[in-house]
Scaffold this active site. Structure first.
Site, PDB file in Angstrom:
ATOM      1  N   HIS A   1      -6.313   1.506  11.171  1.00  0.00           N
ATOM      2  CA  HIS A   1      -7.528   1.626  10.356  1.00  0.00           C
ATOM      3  C   HIS A   1      -7.461   2.897   9.540  1.00  0.00           C
ATOM      4  O   HIS A   1      -6.942   3.906  10.012  1.00  0.00           O
ATOM      5  CB  HIS A   1      -8.778   1.633  11.245  1.00  0.00           C
ATOM      6  CG  HIS A   1     -10.012   1.302  10.488  1.00  0.00           C
ATOM      7  ND1 HIS A   1     -10.700   2.222   9.756  1.00  0.00           N
ATOM      8  CD2 HIS A   1     -10.652   0.120  10.330  1.00  0.00           C
ATOM      9  CE1 HIS A   1     -11.733   1.623   9.177  1.00  0.00           C
ATOM     10  NE2 HIS A   1     -11.727   0.348   9.498  1.00  0.00           N
TER      11      HIS A   1
ATOM     12  N   ASP B   1     -10.784  -6.897  13.193  1.00  0.00           N
ATOM     13  CA  ASP B   1     -10.155  -8.203  12.954  1.00  0.00           C
ATOM     14  C   ASP B   1      -9.330  -8.700  14.137  1.00  0.00           C
ATOM     15  O   ASP B   1      -8.989  -9.880  14.196  1.00  0.00           O
ATOM     16  CB  ASP B   1      -9.235  -8.131  11.715  1.00  0.00           C
ATOM     17  CG  ASP B   1     -10.015  -8.096  10.417  1.00  0.00           C
ATOM     18  OD1 ASP B   1     -11.043  -8.777  10.341  1.00  0.00           O
ATOM     19  OD2 ASP B   1      -9.590  -7.387   9.491  1.00  0.00           O
TER      20      ASP B   1
HETATM   21  C1  LIG Z   1     -11.847  -5.123   8.301  1.00  0.00           C
HETATM   22  C2  LIG Z   1     -10.653  -4.390   7.953  1.00  0.00           C
HETATM   23  O1  LIG Z   1     -10.327  -4.332   6.829  1.00  0.00           O
HETATM   24  S1  LIG Z   1      -9.819  -3.616   9.210  1.00  0.00           S
HETATM   25  C3  LIG Z   1      -8.143  -3.560   8.657  1.00  0.00           C
HETATM   26  C4  LIG Z   1      -7.546  -4.918   8.636  1.00  0.00           C
HETATM   27  N1  LIG Z   1      -6.124  -4.872   8.245  1.00  0.00           N
HETATM   28  C5  LIG Z   1      -5.148  -5.019   9.145  1.00  0.00           C
HETATM   29  O2  LIG Z   1      -5.357  -5.195  10.337  1.00  0.00           O
HETATM   30  C6  LIG Z   1      -3.753  -4.996   8.587  1.00  0.00           C
HETATM   31  C7  LIG Z   1      -2.846  -4.111   9.412  1.00  0.00           C
HETATM   32  N2  LIG Z   1      -3.203  -2.719   9.247  1.00  0.00           N
HETATM   33  C8  LIG Z   1      -2.829  -2.005   8.146  1.00  0.00           C
HETATM   34  O3  LIG Z   1      -2.155  -2.496   7.256  1.00  0.00           O
HETATM   35  C9  LIG Z   1      -3.305  -0.557   8.033  1.00  0.00           C
HETATM   36  O4  LIG Z   1      -3.485   0.003   9.294  1.00  0.00           O
HETATM   37  C10 LIG Z   1      -4.595  -0.453   7.211  1.00  0.00           C
HETATM   38  C11 LIG Z   1      -4.441  -1.146   5.870  1.00  0.00           C
HETATM   39  C12 LIG Z   1      -5.762  -1.038   7.957  1.00  0.00           C
HETATM   40  C13 LIG Z   1      -4.900   1.029   6.969  1.00  0.00           C
HETATM   41  O5  LIG Z   1      -3.909   1.477   6.151  1.00  0.00           O
HETATM   42  P1  LIG Z   1      -3.617   2.976   5.721  1.00  0.00           P
HETATM   43  O6  LIG Z   1      -4.649   3.911   6.162  1.00  0.00           O
HETATM   44  O7  LIG Z   1      -3.308   2.934   4.279  1.00  0.00           O
HETATM   45  O8  LIG Z   1      -2.313   3.303   6.538  1.00  0.00           O
HETATM   46  P2  LIG Z   1      -0.831   3.000   6.061  1.00  0.00           P
HETATM   47  O9  LIG Z   1      -0.631   1.576   5.733  1.00  0.00           O
HETATM   48  O10 LIG Z   1      -0.477   4.012   5.022  1.00  0.00           O
HETATM   49  O11 LIG Z   1      -0.063   3.305   7.405  1.00  0.00           O
HETATM   50  C14 LIG Z   1       0.182   4.629   7.909  1.00  0.00           C
HETATM   51  C15 LIG Z   1       1.330   4.518   8.915  1.00  0.00           C
HETATM   52  O12 LIG Z   1       0.926   3.734  10.041  1.00  0.00           O
HETATM   53  C16 LIG Z   1       1.702   2.536  10.101  1.00  0.00           C
HETATM   54  N3  LIG Z   1       0.822   1.425  10.348  1.00  0.00           N
HETATM   55  C17 LIG Z   1      -0.457   1.284   9.937  1.00  0.00           C
HETATM   56  N4  LIG Z   1      -0.960   0.134  10.348  1.00  0.00           N
HETATM   57  C18 LIG Z   1       0.024  -0.479  11.022  1.00  0.00           C
HETATM   58  C19 LIG Z   1       0.110  -1.719  11.675  1.00  0.00           C
HETATM   59  N5  LIG Z   1      -0.936  -2.547  11.694  1.00  0.00           N
HETATM   60  N6  LIG Z   1       1.265  -2.049  12.279  1.00  0.00           N
HETATM   61  C20 LIG Z   1       2.320  -1.214  12.261  1.00  0.00           C
HETATM   62  N7  LIG Z   1       2.286  -0.024  11.640  1.00  0.00           N
HETATM   63  C21 LIG Z   1       1.171   0.336  11.032  1.00  0.00           C
HETATM   64  C22 LIG Z   1       2.361   2.389   8.730  1.00  0.00           C
HETATM   65  O13 LIG Z   1       3.545   1.659   8.774  1.00  0.00           O
HETATM   66  C23 LIG Z   1       2.567   3.829   8.358  1.00  0.00           C
HETATM   67  O14 LIG Z   1       3.668   4.310   9.078  1.00  0.00           O
HETATM   68  P3  LIG Z   1       4.689   5.369   8.421  1.00  0.00           P
HETATM   69  O15 LIG Z   1       3.851   6.567   8.110  1.00  0.00           O
HETATM   70  O16 LIG Z   1       5.697   5.569   9.491  1.00  0.00           O
HETATM   71  O17 LIG Z   1       5.216   4.711   7.192  1.00  0.00           O
HETATM   72  O1  LIG Z   2     -13.671   0.139   6.516  1.00  0.00           O
HETATM   73  C1  LIG Z   2     -12.580  -0.378   6.266  1.00  0.00           C
HETATM   74  O2  LIG Z   2     -11.676   0.178   5.613  1.00  0.00           O
HETATM   75  C2  LIG Z   2     -12.267  -1.733   6.757  1.00  0.00           C
HETATM   76  C3  LIG Z   2     -13.203  -2.228   7.805  1.00  0.00           C
HETATM   77  O3  LIG Z   2     -13.063  -1.949   8.974  1.00  0.00           O
HETATM   78  C4  LIG Z   2     -14.332  -3.040   7.378  1.00  0.00           C
HETATM   79  O4  LIG Z   2     -14.514  -3.266   6.183  1.00  0.00           O
HETATM   80  O5  LIG Z   2     -15.085  -3.504   8.254  1.00  0.00           O
END
Ligand SMILES: CC(=O)SCCNC(=O)CCNC(=O)[C@H](O)C(C)(C)COP(=O)(O)OP(=O)(O)OC[C@H]1O[C@@H](n2cnc3c(N)ncnc32)[C@H](O)[C@@H]1OP(=O)(O)O
Ligand SMILES: O=C([O-])CC(=O)C(=O)O
Length: 371
Positions: free
Chosen positions: A257, A308
């Protein structure tokens, strides 16, 4: 001029709607725990739009207003019948249907506050009906009309399944709707605010927000979580599967997150519901493998499960098609989008950040015949 990739850590607006501080989520100052344990979804929507809890009579009236606005214009049903639904993702269908819905609202471009509040009620109510009508028409069935005496969560399940839900099903959907209603400046809410800050209309703002929620890094992750669990199949495959994904540098859906560091306060409620519902359906493996994945990713990467992650096995246990998971998220989150849209209108300024230019230095233009 330097940029913050993904706007991480940038405070882009003020808001009185929800806050995330030290991994605690509140709606208008009420903790998500109090709301998850005590509130109906309608009460939460009233709270988000009015910035106070309703009285009993206000809540009764609000529930009636929502239930009596659920029915769709026949043109929207005709539209849903007009193309091959089997090849269309329901989030794409919802995005387009909401846009079309605006064409049938006489007040769509009336920008007065009272008209915007009336449109908010209509949109909140009708999104539930679009999602369920899509699901039924896709199965070759007729849409089910809402019942005025049912609450929002019960009506959603009634319109989806054609029969009134059991208490436990209604409670699960109600709680999921409460938990997903708002979340500060997440990507889809920001999208909605950027859109309406040009003084565009509510339908445009919500249509844009649905598009942003659809993506797998945001709301679309819940469907991908179930896809992953299905691929894993059995509990003993969970950790080898995750290890392989991580070795390939693939992201694990439902994990991580942007804002929460230790954990998403909503996840524990969905985790508990997943435990209960998968037990009732005789399929505890979905819960058990989810726990294994959660523990492993926490240990290995320090990443928490987000909202999620466990919602996937909750909705699956309710017998809901996997591609309807994100539309259910939208059915709840539209309340937050609308709250933010109303707040944006109330104190508007165009949202227009800058970009740090990293392209070529000034170049000499070469006439086309000389290139
Ligand atoms: C309601 C919502 O929207 S909740 C989020 C729903 N989305 C997901 O579950 C998709 C999976 N999760 C992700 O892609 C990310 O954690 C996000 C998009 C939620 C947050 O992304 P950001 O804050 O931009 O983090 P970012 O993608 O830059 O990741 C930072 C580091 O953690 C790692 N990381 C983050 N999430 C994950 C994951 N789910 N699985 C594996 N590694 C991860 C990245 O690979 C990165 O590693 P690195 O620094 O070694 O390259
Ligand atoms: O806040 C965020 O980036 C994503 C999230 O958890 C939501 O929208 O519920």
């Amino acid at each position: 001029m330097t940029s913050a990739k993904g706007l991480e850590g940038i405070v882009a607006t003020q808001s009185s709607i929800s806050s995330i501080i030290d991994d605690q989520l509140t709606y208008v100052g009420y903790t998500i725990d109090d709301l998850a344990e005590n509130s109906s979804f309608e009460e939460v929507v009233f709270l988000l739009w009015n910035l106070r809890l309703p009285t009993k009579s206000e809540l009764d009236q609000f529930k009636t207003d929502l239930a009596s606005n659920m029915e769709l214009p026949e043109a929207i049903i005709d539209h849903l019948r007009s193309y091959d639904l089997s090849t269309v993702h329901p989030m794409a269908a919802l995005r387009s249907a909401v846009s079309i819905l605006g064409l049938y609202d006489d007040e769509a471009d009336v920008m007065e506050e009272a008209a915007n509040k009336r449109k908010a009620v209509r949109l909140q109510a009708k999104i539930a009906t679009i999602v369920t009508a899509f699901a039924r028409i896709r199965q070759g069935k007729d849409p089910v009309k809402p019942k005025k005496d049912l609450g929002f969560a019960a009506n959603f399940l009634f319109m989806l399944n054609g029969e009134e839900p059991k208490d436990i099903e209604e409670e699960a959907i109600n709680k999921a709707l409460v938990l997903h209603a708002d979340h500060e400046l997440n990507a889809s809410t920001f999208t909605a605010r950027v859109c309406v800050a040009t003084l565009s209309d509510i339908y445009s703002g919500v249509t844009a927000a649905i598009g942003a929620l659809k993506g797998p890094l945001h709301g679309g992750a819940n469907e991908r979580v179930m896809e992953m669990l299905t691929e894993i199949g059995e509990e003993e495959n969970a950790i080898p599967y995750i290890k392989e994904k991580m070795a390939n540098k693939e992201k694990i859906m439902g994990m991580g997150h942007r804002v929460y560091e230790q954990g998403d306060p909503r996840a524990k409620y969905l985790k508990q519901m997943s435990k209960e519902l998968t037990k009732i359906t005789g399929q505890p493996k979905w819960y058990n493998m989810s726990v294994k994945i959660e523990d492993y990713i926490k240990e290995e990467k320090g990443l928490p499960a987000n909202v999620d992650f466990y919602s996937a096995s909750v909705y699956h246990s309710l017998g809901i098609d996997h591609d309807l998971f994100t539309p259910i998220f939208a059915t709840s989150r539209v309340s937050g989008w609308l709250a933010h849209i109303l707040e944006q209108y109330d104190n508007n300024r165009l949202i227009r950040p800058r970009a740090e230019y990293v392209g070529p230095e000034t170049q000499q233009y070469v006439a086309i015949e000389n290139r």
